[in-house]
Design a protein around this motif. Structure first.
Motif, PDB file in Angstrom:
ATOM      1  N   ASP A   8       0.854  -1.184   0.000  1.00  0.00           N
ATOM      2  CA  ASP A   8       0.000   0.000   0.000  1.00  0.00           C
ATOM      3  C   ASP A   8       0.895   1.241   0.000  1.00  0.00           C
ATOM      4  OD1 ASP A   8      -2.211   1.644   0.320  1.00  0.00           O
ATOM      5  OD2 ASP A   8      -2.525   1.165   2.429  1.00  0.00           O
ATOM      6  N   LYS A  13       0.507   4.608   2.081  1.00  0.00           N
ATOM      7  CA  LYS A  13      -0.382   5.321   3.005  1.00  0.00           C
ATOM      8  C   LYS A  13      -0.207   6.845   3.031  1.00  0.00           C
ATOM      9  CE  LYS A  13      -1.939   1.748   6.107  1.00  0.00           C
ATOM     10  NZ  LYS A  13      -1.415   0.806   7.076  1.00  0.00           N
ATOM     11  N   GLY A  66      -6.084   6.665   3.977  1.00  0.00           N
ATOM     12  CA  GLY A  66      -6.528   5.274   3.965  1.00  0.00           C
ATOM     13  C   GLY A  66      -5.712   4.429   3.000  1.00  0.00           C
ATOM     14  N   TYR A 108      -5.581  -9.916   7.755  1.00  0.00           N
ATOM     15  CA  TYR A 108      -4.681  -9.041   7.003  1.00  0.00           C
ATOM     16  C   TYR A 108      -3.591  -8.579   7.944  1.00  0.00           C
ATOM     17  CZ  TYR A 108      -3.788  -4.124   5.302  1.00  0.00           C
ATOM     18  OH  TYR A 108      -3.278  -2.903   4.942  1.00  0.00           O
ATOM     19  N   ASN A 117      -5.706  -6.388  10.496  1.00  0.00           N
ATOM     20  CA  ASN A 117      -7.047  -5.984  10.104  1.00  0.00           C
ATOM     21  C   ASN A 117      -7.825  -7.266   9.844  1.00  0.00           C
ATOM     22  OD1 ASN A 117      -6.537  -3.148  10.128  1.00  0.00           O
ATOM     23  ND2 ASN A 117      -5.420  -3.402   8.215  1.00  0.00           N
ATOM     24  N   ARG A 147     -10.305  -7.703   7.546  1.00  0.00           N
ATOM     25  CA  ARG A 147     -11.038  -7.552   6.265  1.00  0.00           C
ATOM     26  C   ARG A 147      -9.984  -7.275   5.201  1.00  0.00           C
ATOM     27  NH1 ARG A 147      -8.852  -2.535   5.812  1.00  0.00           N
ATOM     28  NH2 ARG A 147      -8.611  -1.660   7.873  1.00  0.00           N
ATOM     29  N   PHE A 148     -10.414  -7.255   3.939  1.00  0.00           N
ATOM     30  CA  PHE A 148      -9.476  -6.941   2.868  1.00  0.00           C
ATOM     31  C   PHE A 148      -8.966  -5.508   3.020  1.00  0.00           C
ATOM     32  CE2 PHE A 148     -11.634 -10.450   0.672  1.00  0.00           C
ATOM     33  CZ  PHE A 148     -10.557 -11.078   0.086  1.00  0.00           C
ATOM     34  N   GLY A 149      -7.729  -5.273   2.589  1.00  0.00           N
ATOM     35  CA  GLY A 149      -7.205  -3.913   2.562  1.00  0.00           C
ATOM     36  C   GLY A 149      -7.841  -3.159   1.413  1.00  0.00           C
ATOM     37  N   ASP A 150      -8.015  -1.872   1.607  1.00  0.00           N
ATOM     38  CA  ASP A 150      -8.497  -1.002   0.550  1.00  0.00           C
ATOM     39  C   ASP A 150      -7.446   0.085   0.400  1.00  0.00           C
ATOM     40  OD1 ASP A 150      -9.832   0.679  -1.136  1.00  0.00           O
ATOM     41  OD2 ASP A 150     -11.738   0.592  -0.073  1.00  0.00           O
ATOM     42  N   PRO A 151      -6.665   0.137  -0.643  1.00  0.00           N
ATOM     43  CA  PRO A 151      -6.883  -0.398  -1.988  1.00  0.00           C
ATOM     44  C   PRO A 151      -6.204  -1.732  -2.343  1.00  0.00           C
ATOM     45  CG  PRO A 151      -5.123   1.221  -2.080  1.00  0.00           C
ATOM     46  CD  PRO A 151      -5.544   1.108  -0.634  1.00  0.00           C
ATOM     47  N   GLU A 152      -5.588  -2.465  -1.417  1.00  0.00           N
ATOM     48  CA  GLU A 152      -4.883  -3.691  -1.826  1.00  0.00           C
ATOM     49  C   GLU A 152      -5.817  -4.691  -2.516  1.00  0.00           C
ATOM     50  OE1 GLU A 152      -4.666  -2.176   1.106  1.00  0.00           O
ATOM     51  OE2 GLU A 152      -2.877  -2.750   2.226  1.00  0.00           O
TER      52      GLU A 152
END
Ligand code: AMP
Ligand code: GLY
Length: 433
Positions: A218, A220, A232, A275, A291, A293-298
């Motif tokens: 990512d 950041k 984010g 994650y 985390n 949940r999925f990463g955003d934007p990964e």
């Protein structure tokens, strides 16, 4: 099978797009969704935290798989609520989601499981944290290698990396300010500042079997060269040579396996996306955070590369059969996602500007424009958030994918649109292509 994706960001657009490609998918709904999910799936006007209405919708529309995108509904127990009604849902329980929702809990799990992470201490109030800092550091000129974190969810803003005493004392005041962070800062974690490059290792687990996805990275900080305030995430690419095969097996053995076992032992079995936010130090990889949940934007470049059917993967997770699925299949080509943002982000920004050039961008080969902060207004796609689009391209090399992603970016315009110009450049420094 009908599928419901909960959330409205770029991650959820990518999930809905990929799930919709499954031969098992009939209708794909997104609640509440954005302008992009309305094109690739069907939007449902229910908020991600209105569990009762979501459950009612899932029952009435014969939904056989619900996928929860963001952390807030997970931390509030959406998975437990769906399960209580007998609805198949992909994501961790409320108890397991604490791994992201409480940094204190996360650090305890890491310490008990002997997972490499920064040394830390927990403080129950601001004054004891400030006393600790003042007792230890006596001048304003010396380096204070501390990172100060609010315990609870703070939309990525609850972490302050410090370099001197003044910054550290101010960070404690900020994070414990109820106005800004509510109860998230009622406990603080003070931890050792680590040095190294960061990677995102996202795995799917049913609580027994762990299936790591391809490594991603990512970006950041807001501006080029990793400068400016934290966001984010301004862009991501996958795979990254920062995590090679050898490091991946090290992460599996030293990080993922002991964490999943520790969660099971503490009667919070983890099912869903785990994650690991990692930093690669000269002593090896260490966990900065988890985390759930999925990463955003990964998620966007990862799902552009994943060839395996996502419905099969998610259903096997829900049913505890991950040990029986075939190894994941990936497009070996790298994918790069460039986030286009509103003027002012990550600070305050205006919304409602019409976006032009989307069709032109999507006509380019190997490009997909994932929407994040967008909505439809009188037939126009308009901006509706800080991070607006995740322009994603796949190519024969990182450089080729980057070139194509930025070619698509240049087609798109609105009042105040901007992006980082160097997404994926770090990838070129880890290994020659
Ligand atoms: P987190 O939400 O805990 O991942 O923290 C957000 C960002 O703060 C990370 O992506 C890192 O850039 C930085 N950070 C967090 N913890 C540390 C640490 N112990 N040392 C250095 N940087 C850190
Ligand atoms: N890309 C960082 C995150 O999703 O938390």
């Amino acid at each position: 099978m009908n599928i419901l994706v909960v959330g409205n960001g770029g991650r959820e657009h990518a999930l809905a797009w990929k799930l919709g490609q499954s031969p098992q998918a009939d209708r794909v709904f997104v609640a509440p969704g954005n302008a992009g999910t309305d094109l690739d799936a069907e939007n449902v006007d229910i908020s991600a935290t209105d569990f009762e209405s979501l459950i009612q919708f899932a029952k009435q529309n014969d939904v056989g798989l619900s996928v929860i995108g963001p952390e807030a509904p997970l931390a509030a127990g959406i998975v437990d609520a769906f399960q209580a009604e007998g609805l198949p849902v992909f994501g961790p329980s409320k108890a397991a989601a604490e791994l992201e929702a409480s940094k204190v809990f996360c650090k305890e799990v890491l310490r008990n499981a002997d997972v490499p992470t920064a040394d830390y201490q927990v403080f129950r109030n601001g004054s004891s944290a400030k006393r600790f800092i003042s007792d230890r550091y006596h001048t304003d000129t010396e380096d204070v290698p501390l990172v100060i974190k609010a315990d609870g969810l703070a939309a990525g803003k609850g972490v302050i990396v410090c370099h001197n005493r003044k910054e550290a004392l101010e960070a404690v005041d900020r994070l414990t300010s109820e106005q800004e962070f509510g109860t998230a800062g009622s406990q603080l974690v003070l931890e050792e500042r680590l040095d190294g490059d960061e990677a995102s290792l996202i795995a799917i687990t049913d609580g027994q079997t762990i299936v790591p996805l391809s490594p991603a990275q990512d970006h950041k900080p807001a501006f080029d060269g990793d400068t400016g305030p934290n966001t984010g995430g301004m862009g991501a690419y996958s795979p990254t040579a920062l995590v090679d095969e050898k490091m991946l097996s090290m992460i599996d053995e030293q990080v993922l396996v002991p964490t999943v076992h520790a969660m099971k032992r503490s009667r919070r079995p983890f099912r869903g996306v785990l994650y690991a936010g990692l930093i690669v130090t000269n002593q090896g990889p260490k966990v900065l955070e988890y985390n759930v949940r999925f990463g955003d934007p990964e998620c966007q470049p990862l799902l552009m590369r994943l060839k395996t059917d996502l419905v099969t993967l998610f259903m096997a997770t829900i049913e505890g059969r991950l040990d029986q699925i075939e190894p994941l299949e990936w497009d070996p080509r790298p994918a790069v996602c460039v986030v286009m943002a509103s003027e002012g982000y990550p600070g305050s920004y205006e919304k409602g500007f019409p976006i032009r050039g989307l069709d032109e961008a999507e006509e380019l080969e190997n490009v997909k424009v994932f929407h994040a902060g967008t909505r439809l207004h009188n037939g126009d796609v308009v901006t509706d958030g800080g991070r607006v689009l995740g322009v994603t391209a796949i190519g024969s090399s990182i450089s080729a994918a980057k070139l194509q992603a930025y070619k698509a970016v240049r087609c798109i315009r609105w009042n105040g649109a901007w992006c980082r110009k160097d997404i994926s450049d770090k990838g070129l420094t880890y290994a020659s292509e």
